[in-house]
Write a protein that holds these residues in place. Structure first.
Motif, PDB file in Angstrom:
ATOM      1  N   ARG A 101      50.676  35.261   8.356  1.00  0.00           N
ATOM      2  CA  ARG A 101      49.288  35.036   7.910  1.00  0.00           C
ATOM      3  C   ARG A 101      49.168  34.115   6.703  1.00  0.00           C
ATOM      4  O   ARG A 101      48.133  33.475   6.525  1.00  0.00           O
ATOM      5  CB  ARG A 101      48.640  36.377   7.569  1.00  0.00           C
ATOM      6  N   ASN A 102      50.179  34.102   5.844  1.00  0.00           N
ATOM      7  CA  ASN A 102      50.104  33.353   4.581  1.00  0.00           C
ATOM      8  C   ASN A 102      51.343  32.494   4.375  1.00  0.00           C
ATOM      9  O   ASN A 102      51.969  32.541   3.313  1.00  0.00           O
ATOM     10  CB  ASN A 102      49.968  34.329   3.396  1.00  0.00           C
ATOM     11  N   PHE A 103      51.696  31.735   5.386  1.00  0.00           N
ATOM     12  CA  PHE A 103      52.968  31.018   5.360  1.00  0.00           C
ATOM     13  C   PHE A 103      53.098  30.104   4.142  1.00  0.00           C
ATOM     14  O   PHE A 103      54.139  30.088   3.474  1.00  0.00           O
ATOM     15  CB  PHE A 103      53.176  30.225   6.651  1.00  0.00           C
ATOM     16  N   GLN A 104      52.070  29.351   3.835  1.00  0.00           N
ATOM     17  CA  GLN A 104      52.150  28.426   2.699  1.00  0.00           C
ATOM     18  C   GLN A 104      52.349  29.179   1.386  1.00  0.00           C
ATOM     19  O   GLN A 104      53.118  28.757   0.532  1.00  0.00           O
ATOM     20  CB  GLN A 104      50.909  27.535   2.629  1.00  0.00           C
ATOM     21  N   SER A 105      51.690  30.326   1.239  1.00  0.00           N
ATOM     22  CA  SER A 105      51.862  31.136   0.029  1.00  0.00           C
ATOM     23  C   SER A 105      53.281  31.692  -0.062  1.00  0.00           C
ATOM     24  O   SER A 105      53.859  31.758  -1.154  1.00  0.00           O
ATOM     25  CB  SER A 105      50.864  32.292   0.018  1.00  0.00           C
ATOM     26  N   VAL A 106      53.841  32.073   1.071  1.00  0.00           N
ATOM     27  CA  VAL A 106      55.226  32.558   1.106  1.00  0.00           C
ATOM     28  C   VAL A 106      56.171  31.447   0.654  1.00  0.00           C
ATOM     29  O   VAL A 106      57.065  31.676  -0.171  1.00  0.00           O
ATOM     30  CB  VAL A 106      55.596  33.072   2.514  1.00  0.00           C
ATOM     31  N   CYS A 107      55.967  30.249   1.152  1.00  0.00           N
ATOM     32  CA  CYS A 107      56.819  29.114   0.771  1.00  0.00           C
ATOM     33  C   CYS A 107      56.701  28.815  -0.722  1.00  0.00           C
ATOM     34  O   CYS A 107      57.706  28.567  -1.397  1.00  0.00           O
ATOM     35  CB  CYS A 107      56.454  27.887   1.596  1.00  0.00           C
TER      36      CYS A 107
END
Length: 121
Positions: A101-107
């Motif tokens: 759901r929050n791939f960019q935030s995880v990266c």
């Protein structure tokens, strides 16, 4: 303390690399594989296999599916984290749903943790 590398787990780690979860594949192929600082996937560390490991930053990334939130698995994860910390490694846990759901935030979070770890070495 147990040795950091356990040859008996190598075949299982190779199998896990071939059979990565959807979230592991997404994180690996869409971010970590081309990250400027080298990460390994399914890295044998003692009696455990870490999902992702960065030797330079002394960082372990564990992706947690729903089973990791059951009482018995919470205890196992705490033991695993304590074992890895005994080697001076920092362990971060990321829920599979966050990868989805929050791939960019995880990266961004991983990048911040790598930078922070490198600045402390």
């Amino acid at each position: 303390m147990q040795r950091k590398h356990n040859r008996q787990l190598v075949p299982f780690a190779k199998q896990l690399r071939k059979e990565m979860t959807r979230e592991e594949r997404h994180l690996w192929y869409d971010f970590l594989r081309d990250y400027p600082i080298r990460f390994s996937r399914q890295k044998v560390l003692g009696r455990y296999i870490a999902d992702f490991y960065c030797a330079k930053a002394q960082l372990v990334i564990e992706l947690d599916g729903s089973q990791h939130y059951e009482d018995s698995d919470i205890q196992k994860d705490e033991e695993r984290t304590a074992f890895l910390k005994a080697y001076g490694l920092k362990v971060i846990r990321i829920a599979n749903c966050d990868v989805n759901r929050n791939f960019q935030s995880v990266c961004t979070y991983i990048d911040e943790m790598v930078r922070q770890s490198l600045s402390q070495l």
